[in-house]
Write an enzyme that holds these catalytic residues in place. Structure first.
Site, short mmCIF file in Angstrom:
data_model
loop_
_atom_site.label_atom_id
_atom_site.label_comp_id
_atom_site.label_asym_id
_atom_site.label_seq_id
_atom_site.Cartn_x
_atom_site.Cartn_y
_atom_site.Cartn_z
CG HIS A 69 31.56 25.26 -63.68
ND1 HIS A 69 32.37 26.31 -64.03
CD2 HIS A 69 31.03 24.81 -64.86
CE1 HIS A 69 32.35 26.49 -65.34
NE2 HIS A 69 31.52 25.61 -65.87
CE LYS A 79 34.29 26.15 -75.72
NZ LYS A 79 33.58 25.71 -74.51
NE ARG A 96 24.86 27.34 -68.43
CZ ARG A 96 25.96 27.60 -69.09
NH1 ARG A 96 26.75 28.58 -68.71
NH2 ARG A 96 26.29 26.87 -70.15
CB SER A 98 33.84 30.25 -68.16
OG SER A 98 33.54 29.18 -67.29
P1 ADP Z 1 31.78 23.12 -71.99
O1 ADP Z 1 32.74 23.79 -72.91
O2 ADP Z 1 31.89 21.62 -71.98
O3 ADP Z 1 30.34 23.59 -72.10
P2 ADP Z 1 31.86 24.57 -69.50
O4 ADP Z 1 32.98 24.68 -68.53
O5 ADP Z 1 31.39 25.83 -70.12
O6 ADP Z 1 32.33 23.52 -70.56
O7 ADP Z 1 30.64 23.84 -68.82
C1 ADP Z 1 30.71 22.54 -68.31
C2 ADP Z 1 29.32 22.10 -67.88
O8 ADP Z 1 28.87 22.93 -66.82
C3 ADP Z 1 28.25 22.23 -68.97
O9 ADP Z 1 27.35 21.16 -68.81
C4 ADP Z 1 27.59 23.54 -68.69
O10 ADP Z 1 26.25 23.56 -69.14
C5 ADP Z 1 27.66 23.56 -67.17
N1 ADP Z 1 27.65 24.92 -66.64
C6 ADP Z 1 28.40 25.97 -67.01
N2 ADP Z 1 28.09 27.08 -66.31
C7 ADP Z 1 27.09 26.71 -65.45
C8 ADP Z 1 26.31 27.39 -64.48
N3 ADP Z 1 26.44 28.69 -64.24
N4 ADP Z 1 25.38 26.69 -63.82
C9 ADP Z 1 25.21 25.36 -64.08
N5 ADP Z 1 25.88 24.67 -64.99
C10 ADP Z 1 26.82 25.32 -65.68
#
Ligand code: ADP
Length: 159
Positions: free
Chosen positions: A17, A41, A90, A128
């Site tokens: 992130h 969620k 990703r 996560s």
């Molecule tokens: P959501 O539930 O909205 O997917 P996340 O916190 O899982 O929330 O992810 C928020 C954003 O960050 C999404 O666009 C996701 O694709 C991106 N994201 C999550 N992990 C990574 C990572 N390791 N590298 C790049 N982008 C990521």
């Protein structure tokens, strides 16, 4: 002044992130990282804890702010005057869901652009959920998350 919003669950924030935030602030004047209060969620951390971990992790980054929202991303983006939504991509596996969401958000507000950014390859397998599972079983997560997250996960899974 071009402001963008980076919405997500951030349960918890990872270095993937943060990589995306760094790429976004290179392109825009202001990035608002916004924690979604998503009742459908179940999350490990409360919204307040997620905001705190983000604030600590991003505190030295000029132009980067953290908040939270309840409801539609497009409404929150309009409220704060953002011109776009940042999302991380990703792998191909992210594409379908992200594509659907981007098109729906465009339908809801045609003025708002969705911008996809790719993290460094070393973060492409990071999410996560993996971090929460690793922490629960005492795996070493220090290469993948900021120190505040390591500490908070230790508190969640003591012993
Ligand atoms: P959501 O539930 O909205 O997917 P996340 O916190 O899982 O929330 O992810 C928020 C954003 O960050 C999404 O666009 C996701 O694709 C991106 N994201 C999550 N992990 C990574 C990572 N390791 N590298 C790049 N982008 C990521």
């Amino acid at each position: 002044m071009r402001k963008v919003i980076y919405p997500g669950t951030f349960d918890p924030v990872t270095n993937g992130h943060i990589d995306i935030v760094m790429r976004a602030i290179d392109l825009f004047d202001e990035v608002v990282v916004t924690v979604a209060k998503n009742p459908s969620k179940t999350s490990l951390f409360t919204v307040e804890e997620r905001v705190e971990m983000l604030n600590v992790s991003l505190k030295n980054m000029e132009g980067v702010f953290v908040d939270s929202f309840d409801g539609l991303v497009v409404d929150h983006a309009r409220e704060i005057g953002a011109v776009g939504i940042i999302r991380g991509l990703r792998a191909v596996s992210d594409f379908e869901y992200e594509f659907q969401m981007a098109l729906m958000n465009r339908k809801l507000n045609d003025d708002l652009r969705t911008i996809f950014l790719m993290p460094h390859e070393k973060y492409t397998y990071l999410n996560s959920t993996i971090i929460r599972n690793l922490a629960q079983f005492k795996g070493d997560i220090s290469d993948f998350v900021p120190p505040i997250v390591v500490a908070k996960l230790k508190q969640k899974f003591p012993g």
